[in-house]
Write a protein that holds these residues in place. Structure first.
Motif, short mmCIF file in Angstrom:
data_model
loop_
_atom_site.label_atom_id
_atom_site.label_comp_id
_atom_site.label_asym_id
_atom_site.label_seq_id
_atom_site.Cartn_x
_atom_site.Cartn_y
_atom_site.Cartn_z
N CYS A 46 0.83 -1.21 0.00
CA CYS A 46 0.00 0.00 0.00
C CYS A 46 0.86 1.26 0.00
O CYS A 46 0.52 2.25 -0.62
CB CYS A 46 -0.93 0.02 1.21
SG CYS A 46 -2.18 -1.26 1.12
N THR B 71 -5.98 -1.18 -2.41
CA THR B 71 -7.20 -1.40 -1.64
C THR B 71 -8.39 -1.43 -2.58
O THR B 71 -8.25 -1.10 -3.77
CB THR B 71 -7.42 -0.27 -0.62
OG1 THR B 71 -7.78 0.91 -1.35
CG2 THR B 71 -6.18 0.00 0.19
N TRP C 199 -10.63 0.21 6.94
CA TRP C 199 -9.65 0.73 7.91
C TRP C 199 -10.26 1.77 8.84
O TRP C 199 -10.04 1.72 10.05
CB TRP C 199 -8.45 1.33 7.15
CG TRP C 199 -7.56 0.31 6.54
CD1 TRP C 199 -7.50 -1.00 6.89
CD2 TRP C 199 -6.61 0.51 5.49
NE1 TRP C 199 -6.55 -1.64 6.12
CE2 TRP C 199 -5.99 -0.74 5.26
CE3 TRP C 199 -6.21 1.61 4.75
CZ2 TRP C 199 -5.00 -0.90 4.29
CZ3 TRP C 199 -5.23 1.43 3.80
CH2 TRP C 199 -4.62 0.20 3.57
N ASP D 172 -3.47 4.71 5.57
CA ASP D 172 -4.74 5.04 4.93
C ASP D 172 -4.66 6.36 4.16
O ASP D 172 -5.35 6.54 3.16
CB ASP D 172 -5.84 5.11 6.00
CG ASP D 172 -7.22 4.95 5.43
OD1 ASP D 172 -7.35 4.94 4.19
OD2 ASP D 172 -8.18 4.86 6.20
N PRO E 129 -13.55 -5.18 1.07
CA PRO E 129 -12.13 -4.84 1.18
C PRO E 129 -11.23 -5.84 0.45
O PRO E 129 -11.58 -7.01 0.31
CB PRO E 129 -11.86 -4.86 2.68
CG PRO E 129 -12.99 -5.61 3.28
CD PRO E 129 -14.16 -5.42 2.39
N SER E 130 -10.10 -5.35 -0.02
CA SER E 130 -9.13 -6.22 -0.68
C SER E 130 -8.33 -6.99 0.38
O SER E 130 -8.37 -6.63 1.56
CB SER E 130 -8.17 -5.39 -1.53
OG SER E 130 -7.32 -4.64 -0.69
N GLU F 144 -6.12 -4.79 2.48
CA GLU F 144 -6.75 -4.05 3.57
C GLU F 144 -6.94 -4.96 4.78
O GLU F 144 -6.69 -4.56 5.92
CB GLU F 144 -8.13 -3.53 3.13
CG GLU F 144 -8.06 -2.29 2.27
CD GLU F 144 -9.43 -1.93 1.72
OE1 GLU F 144 -9.78 -2.42 0.64
OE2 GLU F 144 -10.14 -1.17 2.39
#
Lengths: 276, 257, 410
Positions: free
Chosen positions: C39, C47, C58, C112, C372-373, C376
């Motif tokens: 990320c 994400t 998150w 995030d 969510p992926s 995440e």
């Protein structure tokens, strides 16, 4: 964040918000600074040993912190509020004053449950004793119970001659079967000589002033206390489901430290020598 | 947050939905003008970038009564308690006190996306990907508009660089105020149907001010009370109702443009 | 092997067993590091968040975790300010849990945001009218306070206390702890509130927007109340879990009962005010924005059952269990109620974060969902693994439950 930075305005929002933020910051930082400064002063004032004892005492369970006057039955139940330092106790003088000669008549030594309690010395709750030998010099040693518990230490670290020990501070350190314990000094003074387990005494100290021994147990008290200590040891070992040799009321074995299950030695030694 | 004072002028636009044919020229012109990068190969319609999105909605009637309408939606440049500006934690959203235009300042943006959650028009877009242009296309970038980096939010600013150019031109001619003809956003310029009218809403002589007062003119989500400066115009009742707040389910079949 | 570091008289499992317990968590931690790395290096396109779901898993979990971490400040407040000495039995554990919750949340927040290196901008040129600014300032300060509260617990470790200067500092820190507890309470009060305010002020989102008092929407007060109501329940729950996993009694049941009682009263107050707030919102606030709010619940799968579950099943029910003296004597009931209460706060945070974004505002925008992926999820697993590892180390080497030694010898 500061005047002059992009989008700072002298308006109510900024003044209140940043005012609170800086107040919090100042309070936190100055409080830490004060705590640090006090810690440094304590360090210079050599209060580390006393504080160490207080910290340890705080961590001991209530059952281990009984007042000495509970041993003698002068009070039914009392937890010591002074970290075993009767010199600062407001109640201790009252108990002493209330004693009739018969309460603590016996002054001769004895062998209590196999442990010798000679009458020529005063006892400390950390299983040491103090004896006045030569004029102006006090001898400090491990009492019979402590000596049995420790057996022959594998390693011993005595203080340097010329250093000071303080009441309830570290007297010396010992190691047995991988368990390290601090033996508490029973009295204040300058170390003038060091002995060892083979000599029957560990330290000779010269007190700075006429020694104040109000916090030490008299032989009569020590005899009662010794029974309580044995009981404390027995319950501690017995709750583990082992140590029958002690629990059945038999005499303590010569090398007590070997009789305690290995995984409990650390806890039991700490408990008996008042190490948290 | 810049203090909410009344700007000197209020630039806005009226979009005639009865003229809009959904060709998307406005969106294309906008992207070229403002250096909006081409979509990343893995971007979807939910993660792509555009400052002007053309939605299609219809009247939910079966053929042959079915009618559809296209809604070009850019930043609506809210003038009252501007939702995005109010929430930005680090003053990366600004209202130009000269024009009333709401601007995103990408170099100051943290990428927290709180403004996107705050915007009722979904008119803000996040750079989910690194901007990348095909090699030759980089030469065609507009030198007056800085490109944005990954991880920041961007949105329509009524072609801020064109306003700056107009100001510079006015100053060169010794004028204090810009010539309205000098400041026309790219989308307005590009619209083949002339569906968009742009100008100062506070100037009573301007075409946009006159048009914005017509009874068939409405604004999106007017009852949220954010005072948008983008007006829509339609003769059709059902189209005007689409600007209302009520989010009744299945009122209209939608496809996102 | 590490026995000399374990408090005297406290029994802990053998070193190999401890390492075996840590190993799977370390694997999860590694997985989380990988996901966080992706990320940070490749960007937030890793994400499944998008322009509509600008906030996702998150933020939802951050809010939940911070609400659960409220046990730290609230226990401190009850102990140091209101002098509920019984709570000394759990204060250390509560502080460690609070530290884990807050540091984990801050860590995830740092991943995030799109430009983590610009986090200091919020401090340098803050928009003092934004709830998020307030949250950022307070959480940062409070994390510092938690670290200060954690320090004495660490310094009292069996080996560290042998260093005289450490012990002296610990002693002085301990003396000023009530002041830190007070500052921590103040900060927590505001950021718990502002986390609620975050959504309540969104004028453009009728689903989240609430009327309120002065500059604060009602969610400001409801978030504070729900956090302090579930904080003690979470302390209870974690203490019980640690007790089960380690196989040791750590506190007396009376401590559980007290925590439950505190939680119960606060929860019942929360349920009352939350119901009132919901009625005002449905009948006054939302209609003023031109929305018949009950139609928010026309979207599947978030139908009106969510409201019932949140307020009745996960609010009123645990409150009644906590407030029943006979149920309070039973640990299974207390654990059930704690789970429900903690679930309730999670559902509330979910509704405010995810449902708010799922409900469209423009009439020609569709209702949307997002899942969510794995990145995440893995990033959050990182926080859980980090928490478990830090807590396990603290539990092994520090005194988290002062009553444990005494209880073990009875």
């Amino acid at each position: 964040m500061f005047p002059g930075i992009y989008d700072f305005h002298w308006d109510a929002g900024h003044i209140i918000f940043l005012g609170i933020f800086y107040t919090v910051l100042v309070i936190v930082v100055s409080t830490i600074a004060i705590a640090m400064r006090r810690a440094i002063l304590d360090f210079r004032g050599e209060r580390a040993e006393a504080l160490r004892w207080h910290a340890d005492f705080e961590d001991l369970p209530d059952r281990w912190r009984r007042c000495r006057h509970e041993l003698t039955g002068e009070v039914a139940s009392r937890v010591c509020p002074n970290a075993f330092d009767c010199r600062h106790c407001t109640e201790h003088p009252k108990f002493v004053a209330a004693r009739t000669p018969s309460t603590l008549a016996a002054t001769h030594g004895a062998v209590v449950a196999g442990f010798a309690v000679p009458a020529d010395r005063l006892y400390h709750r950390g299983h040491t004793w103090v004896r006045q030998d030569d004029y102006g010099v006090l001898t400090i040693g491990l009492d019979d119970f402590g000596a049995h518990l420790l057996g022959t230490p594998d390693e011993i670290r005595l203080p340097r001659i010329g250093s000071h020990v303080v009441t309830n501070g570290t007297g010396w350190r010992a190691k047995k079967n991988g368990v390290a314990v601090r033996i508490l000094a029973p009295i204040d003074g300058e170390v003038v000589d060091v002995g060892g387990p083979d000599k029957g005494w560990y330290l000779k100290v010269r007190p700075d002033n006429p020694p104040d021994t109000r916090h030490l147990l008299t032989v009569t008290e020590a005899k009662l206390w010794m029974l309580r200590e044995l009981e404390r040891l027995q319950t501690s070992v017995a709750t583990e489901g082992v140590g029958a040799a002690l629990a059945d009321g038999g005499l303590p074995v010569e090398n007590l430290s070997e009789a305690i299950p290995a995984d409990r030695r650390d806890a039991v030694m700490g408990m008996m020598f008042l190490n948290a | 947050m810049a203090t909410e004072q009344k700007p000197k002028s209020r630039f806005g636009m009226v979009i005639d939905l009865d003229r809009c044919n959904g060709c998307g020229a406005c969106a294309a012109a906008c992207a070229v003008e403002n250096n909006v990068p081409p979509a990343h190969p893995t971007a979807t319609d939910r993660t792509g970038l555009t400052w002007m999105r053309v939605y299609r909605a219809d009247n939910r009637r079966p053929f042959p009564d079915n009618r559809s309408v296209y809604f070009p939606v850019s930043c609506q440049h809210c003038g009252n308690h501007t939702p995005c500006m109010a929430v930005c934690p680090q003053n990366a959203v600004d209202i130009n006190p000269e024009t009333g235009v709401v601007s995103q300042i990408p170099v100051r943006c943290l990428g927290c996306r709180y403004c996107m959650a705050a915007c009722p028009f979904h008119a803000r877009y996040f750079n989910w990907f690194d901007p990348k242009w095909p090699h030759e296309m980089e030469n065609a970038l507009n030198p007056d508009v800085s490109v944005r980096m990954r991880g920041v939010v961007e949105k329509c600013n009524f072609c801020h660089s064109r306003w700056q150019a107009a100001v510079a031109r006015a100053a060169a001619n010794g004028n204090h105020d810009i010539d309205p003809a000098d400041y026309v956003p790219a989308c307005v310029e590009a619209c083949p149907e002339k569906a968009m009218t742009f100008g100062n809403l506070d100037d009573p002589k301007s075409e946009v001010a006159r048009q914005s007062k017509a009874p068939i003119v409405f604004r999106l989500l007017a009852r949220l009370n954010t005072d948008p400066k983008v007006y829509y115009r339609s003769d059709r009742d059902w189209v005007r109702r689409l600007g209302d707040t009520d989010v009744a389910q299945g009122e209209s079949e939608v496809s996102r443009g | 092997m590490d026995n000399s570091f374990i408090s005297r008289g406290i029994r802990r499992c053998s070193t190999p067993k401890f390492l075996a317990w840590l190993a799977p968590w370390a694997v999860l931690l590694g997985l989380g590091v990988f996901a966080i790395g992706l990320c940070l290096i490749k960007g937030l396109n890793q994400t499944n968040m998008d322009n509509r779901f600008a906030f996702g898993l998150w933020i939802f979990l951050d809010l939940t975790v911070i609400a659960l971490g409220a046990g730290a400040f609230f226990t401190g407040f009850l102990l140091y300010i209101l002098r509920r000495e019984e709570l000394r039995a759990v204060i250390n554990s509560a502080v460690v849990i609070g530290f884990i919750c807050y540091s984990g949340a801050v860590l995830i927040l740092a991943v995030d945001v799109g430009q983590p290196l610009r986090a200091w901008f919020t401090f340098w040129h803050p928009n003092v009218h934004s709830m998020l600014t307030e949250v950022t300032f307070c959480i940062t300060c409070y994390l510092g306070i938690l670290a200060i509260e954690y320090a004495p617990i660490v310094l009292k470790n069996r080996q560290l206390r042998d260093v005289p200067s450490f012990l002296l500092f610990e002693h002085q820190l301990h003396k000023v702890m009530p002041l830190f507890a007070a500052v921590g309470t103040f900060l927590s009060f505001f950021h718990q509130g502002s986390l609620g305010g975050l959504y309540g002020v969104l004028q453009g989102r009728p689903f989240a927007f609430r009327d309120g008092f002065a500059i604060w929407p009602s969610t400001f007060f409801l978030f504070i109340l729900s956090a302090i109501a579930t904080g003690p329940a979470f302390v209870l729950l974690t203490t019980w879990m640690v007790s089960k996993i380690s196989g040791k009694q750590l506190v007396r049941h009376s401590v559980f009962a007290l925590l439950a009682q505190i939680s119960g009263w606060l929860l019942i107050a929360y349920v009352g005010l939350k119901s009132l707030d919901t009625l005002v919102w449905l009948n006054v606030t939302a209609p003023r924005s031109g929305v018949s709010a009950i139609r928010f619940y026309g979207w599947q799968p978030f139908a009106s059952w969510m409201l019932v579950v949140e307020i009745v099943v996960l609010g009123l029910l645990p409150a009644l269990i906590f407030l029943s003296p006979s149920r309070r004597r039973s640990t299974p009931w207390l654990i059930t109620a704690s789970l429900l209460a903690c679930g309730g706060v999670a559902v509330n945070r979910f509704v405010m974060t995810i449902q708010t974004l799922a409900v469209p505002t423009l009439r020609f925008e569709p209702f949307m969902l997002y899942f969510p992926s794995w990145q995440e999820i893995a990033a959050f697993v990182f926080v859980i693994a980090y928490g478990v590892i830090l807590y396990s180390l603290s539990f092994r080497y520090l005194t988290l439950f002062p009553q444990e030694r005494e209880l073990q010898q009875q």
